[in-house]
Scaffold this motif. Structure first.
Motif, PDB file in Angstrom:
ATOM      1  N   ARG A 107       2.084  58.559  33.555  1.00  0.00           N
ATOM      2  CA  ARG A 107       3.558  58.344  34.128  1.00  0.00           C
ATOM      3  C   ARG A 107       4.237  57.104  32.935  1.00  0.00           C
ATOM      4  O   ARG A 107       4.696  56.076  33.179  1.00  0.00           O
ATOM      5  CB  ARG A 107       3.436  57.464  35.524  1.00  0.00           C
ATOM      6  CG  ARG A 107       2.665  58.344  36.540  1.00  0.00           C
ATOM      7  CD  ARG A 107       3.137  57.566  37.839  1.00  0.00           C
ATOM      8  NE  ARG A 107       2.867  58.548  38.935  1.00  0.00           N
ATOM      9  CZ  ARG A 107       2.954  58.120  40.159  1.00  0.00           C
ATOM     10  NH1 ARG A 107       3.551  56.982  40.588  1.00  0.00           N
ATOM     11  NH2 ARG A 107       2.618  58.719  41.040  1.00  0.00           N
ATOM     12  N   LEU A 108       4.203  57.881  31.866  1.00  0.00           N
ATOM     13  CA  LEU A 108       4.662  57.093  30.717  1.00  0.00           C
ATOM     14  C   LEU A 108       6.256  57.021  30.524  1.00  0.00           C
ATOM     15  O   LEU A 108       6.923  58.387  30.594  1.00  0.00           O
ATOM     16  CB  LEU A 108       4.320  57.466  29.212  1.00  0.00           C
ATOM     17  CG  LEU A 108       4.821  57.185  27.939  1.00  0.00           C
ATOM     18  CD1 LEU A 108       4.279  55.383  27.754  1.00  0.00           C
ATOM     19  CD2 LEU A 108       4.094  57.993  26.715  1.00  0.00           C
ATOM     20  N   THR A 109       6.963  55.887  30.355  1.00  0.00           N
ATOM     21  CA  THR A 109       8.234  56.264  30.203  1.00  0.00           C
ATOM     22  C   THR A 109       8.537  55.361  28.810  1.00  0.00           C
ATOM     23  O   THR A 109       7.984  54.600  28.602  1.00  0.00           O
ATOM     24  CB  THR A 109       9.135  55.252  31.278  1.00  0.00           C
ATOM     25  OG1 THR A 109       8.699  53.984  31.483  1.00  0.00           O
ATOM     26  CG2 THR A 109       8.974  56.057  32.583  1.00  0.00           C
ATOM     27  N   LEU A 110       9.521  55.855  28.261  1.00  0.00           N
ATOM     28  CA  LEU A 110       9.725  55.225  26.870  1.00  0.00           C
ATOM     29  C   LEU A 110      11.370  55.120  26.538  1.00  0.00           C
ATOM     30  O   LEU A 110      11.899  56.165  26.803  1.00  0.00           O
ATOM     31  CB  LEU A 110       9.218  56.285  25.647  1.00  0.00           C
ATOM     32  CG  LEU A 110       9.596  55.893  24.322  1.00  0.00           C
ATOM     33  CD1 LEU A 110       9.080  54.459  23.829  1.00  0.00           C
ATOM     34  CD2 LEU A 110       9.196  56.788  23.301  1.00  0.00           C
ATOM     35  N   ASP A 111      11.749  53.881  26.665  1.00  0.00           N
ATOM     36  CA  ASP A 111      13.255  53.622  26.531  1.00  0.00           C
ATOM     37  C   ASP A 111      13.304  53.096  25.053  1.00  0.00           C
ATOM     38  O   ASP A 111      12.758  52.145  24.490  1.00  0.00           O
ATOM     39  CB  ASP A 111      13.639  52.474  27.373  1.00  0.00           C
ATOM     40  CG  ASP A 111      13.534  52.885  28.771  1.00  0.00           C
ATOM     41  OD1 ASP A 111      13.719  54.202  29.180  1.00  0.00           O
ATOM     42  OD2 ASP A 111      12.935  52.186  29.475  1.00  0.00           O
ATOM     43  N   GLY A 275       5.150  46.892  25.207  1.00  0.00           N
ATOM     44  CA  GLY A 275       4.853  47.466  26.601  1.00  0.00           C
ATOM     45  C   GLY A 275       3.261  47.528  26.590  1.00  0.00           C
ATOM     46  O   GLY A 275       2.684  47.368  27.618  1.00  0.00           O
ATOM     47  N   ALA A 292       1.443  52.896  35.749  1.00  0.00           N
ATOM     48  CA  ALA A 292       2.812  53.579  35.137  1.00  0.00           C
ATOM     49  C   ALA A 292       2.842  52.755  33.673  1.00  0.00           C
ATOM     50  O   ALA A 292       3.088  51.532  33.784  1.00  0.00           O
ATOM     51  CB  ALA A 292       3.982  53.265  36.088  1.00  0.00           C
ATOM     52  N   ARG A 294       4.863  51.717  30.408  1.00  0.00           N
ATOM     53  CA  ARG A 294       6.068  51.859  30.047  1.00  0.00           C
ATOM     54  C   ARG A 294       6.137  51.259  28.740  1.00  0.00           C
ATOM     55  O   ARG A 294       5.517  50.033  28.413  1.00  0.00           O
ATOM     56  CB  ARG A 294       7.047  50.909  31.056  1.00  0.00           C
ATOM     57  CG  ARG A 294       8.386  50.876  30.581  1.00  0.00           C
ATOM     58  CD  ARG A 294       9.230  49.759  31.669  1.00  0.00           C
ATOM     59  NE  ARG A 294      10.573  49.874  31.168  1.00  0.00           N
ATOM     60  CZ  ARG A 294      11.658  50.698  32.011  1.00  0.00           C
ATOM     61  NH1 ARG A 294      11.070  51.601  32.740  1.00  0.00           N
ATOM     62  NH2 ARG A 294      12.627  50.908  31.609  1.00  0.00           N
ATOM     63  N   THR A 296       9.150  49.973  25.634  1.00  0.00           N
ATOM     64  CA  THR A 296      10.397  49.821  25.154  1.00  0.00           C
ATOM     65  C   THR A 296      10.517  49.740  23.647  1.00  0.00           C
ATOM     66  O   THR A 296       9.742  48.667  22.961  1.00  0.00           O
ATOM     67  CB  THR A 296      10.950  48.620  25.946  1.00  0.00           C
ATOM     68  OG1 THR A 296      10.871  48.586  27.425  1.00  0.00           O
ATOM     69  CG2 THR A 296      12.490  48.473  25.701  1.00  0.00           C
ATOM     70  N   PRO A 337      10.851  44.234  34.930  1.00  0.00           N
ATOM     71  CA  PRO A 337      10.794  45.670  34.877  1.00  0.00           C
ATOM     72  C   PRO A 337      12.283  46.231  35.181  1.00  0.00           C
ATOM     73  O   PRO A 337      12.622  47.288  34.564  1.00  0.00           O
ATOM     74  CB  PRO A 337       9.632  46.276  35.635  1.00  0.00           C
ATOM     75  CG  PRO A 337       8.781  45.216  35.802  1.00  0.00           C
ATOM     76  CD  PRO A 337       9.687  43.829  35.536  1.00  0.00           C
ATOM     77  N   GLN A 340      14.823  45.428  32.400  1.00  0.00           N
ATOM     78  CA  GLN A 340      14.522  46.405  31.238  1.00  0.00           C
ATOM     79  C   GLN A 340      15.147  47.805  31.766  1.00  0.00           C
ATOM     80  O   GLN A 340      15.756  48.203  30.703  1.00  0.00           O
ATOM     81  CB  GLN A 340      13.069  46.398  30.897  1.00  0.00           C
ATOM     82  CG  GLN A 340      12.427  45.113  30.652  1.00  0.00           C
ATOM     83  CD  GLN A 340      11.037  45.186  29.910  1.00  0.00           C
ATOM     84  OE1 GLN A 340      10.511  46.415  29.705  1.00  0.00           O
ATOM     85  NE2 GLN A 340      10.160  44.270  30.022  1.00  0.00           N
ATOM     86  N   ALA A 341      14.958  48.101  32.845  1.00  0.00           N
ATOM     87  CA  ALA A 341      15.509  49.501  33.139  1.00  0.00           C
ATOM     88  C   ALA A 341      16.923  49.484  33.304  1.00  0.00           C
ATOM     89  O   ALA A 341      17.642  50.529  32.727  1.00  0.00           O
ATOM     90  CB  ALA A 341      15.018  50.115  34.506  1.00  0.00           C
TER      91      ALA A 341
END
Length: 348
Positions: A107-111, A275, A292, A294, A296, A337, A340-341
């Motif tokens: 569940r990786l998210t990269l911003d 992160g 999950a 994350r 940034t 979080p 950050q989102a």
């Protein structure tokens, strides 16, 4: 000691394919055993199934790359430029699949936060080479960086790596066919700088030379030792500035200075990220990888015309940007979080 190239080709590369086939055939057994073992652990530590899935996905992709490399080797008479482009396309494909697997499994998210370019900067985006100076911390940060350079920025990355990484067969085969460099551990810093200078001097408008000025992942012990080395060398100003950075090792300026000197027309891109930087060892990843994940990141570009040319000024300039990265990490860790989102591109 690293085995000769011929041994790596006829032993290590086929071994990866054999192991991949074995893992795929026995996958139901691995999943059953891992699931049973995970029931004995508290919920936060039940990561075994995810690691098995990711490991099998990685091995399958590695095997596919090796088979594709064999085909490219057999068809290598189509010209050097086209041959290299096909290998860059292969790396892009591999990293895109690894990234997709990480998104699904972990569940990786990269911003990525990047100041919007002006019209002039947009026109110049692919008209000059770049030198990328990135912090080095956390699992997979170099893979994510190379993935974005290839996929998002349409660059052909160059990098100087430890020779021991050639134990990875797909990395060994692909990277050695492109303008990169593997440096033995005992060769010393001078050899690294020589390779950086060589790679920078031959860059064209689509190339990107990637450098990690810290020289390794951050740990408090490495930070203390690095500051002590600066003090022993009589670099009091650098040591004092390094003590003011809580999240970074002091940058080693030799590689960055060599790259800028060898390719003065290159823009410089700084990369900050945070992160997963507290996950240093494999044990850390196994015990503490969040459900999950994350990351940034922030990228910013300095045009070649604004890069200092005097070495002492370059060192101060590099430390100033490193202090900026450290302050950015502090600010990110102080945000929730949700904050950050909302602050990420497209978050609102």
């Amino acid at each position: 000691m690293l085995p000769p190239r011929i041994v790596r080709r006829i032993v290590l590369a086929p071994l990866v394919i054999v192991v991949t086939v074995f893992m795929l055939v026995t996958l139901p057994l691995w999943l059953a055993v891992t699931f049973g073992a995970s029931l004995r652990l508290p919920p936060p530590q039940r990561r075994g199934l995810r690691f098995v899935w990711f490991g099998v996905a990685w091995l399958t992709l590695e095997s596919a790359v090796l088979i594709a490399c064999l085909g490219l080797w057999l068809s290598g008479a189509f010209g050097r430029a086209r041959h290299q482009e096909r290998h860059y396309a292969l790396i892009r494909w591999f990293l895109s699949k690894v990234y997709a697997a990480a998104v699904r499994i972990f569940r990786l998210t990269l911003d990525v936060e990047e100041p919007p370019p002006t019209a002039q900067e947009q026109a110049a985006r692919l008209s000059r080479p770049i030198v990328v100076l990135s912090r080095h911390a956390g699992p997979g940060d170099s893979f994510l960086l190379i993935y974005h350079l290839l996929s998002l920025y349409e660059r052909r990355p160059r990098i100087v790596m430890k020779a021991a990484l050639q134990y990875d067969p797909s990395l060994d085969v692909v990277i050695n066919r492109l303008p990169n460099a593997f440096v033995p551990r005992r060769s010393g810093r001078r050899r690294v700088i020589e390779e950086i200078r060589r790679l920078a001097a031959t860059m064209d408008d689509r190339d990107a030379l990637v450098i990690f000025p810290e020289g390794g992942n951050f740990t408090p012990r490495r930070r203390r030792l690095a500051i002590r080395r600066l003090e022993e060398k009589g670099l009091a100003e650098e040591a004092e500035r390094a003590r003011g950075m809580d999240h970074l090792l002091p940058p080693r300026p030799g590689g960055a200075v060599a790259a800028i000197s060898a390719c003065p027309r290159a823009d410089v891109v700084f990369v900050a990220h945070t992160g997963l930087d507290d996950l240093i060892t494999i044990g850390d990843v196994w015990r503490r990888l969040p459900y999950a994940a994350r990351i940034t990141a922030k990228w910013w570009r300095v045009p070649a015309s604004e890069v200092p040319r005097d070495r002492e000024e370059q060192v101060r300039w590099l430390y100033s940007h490193w202090e900026e990265i450290d302050a950015w990490i502090t600010a990110q860790r102080g945000r929730s979080p949700r904050d950050q989102a909302e602050g990420a591109p497209g978050g609102r």
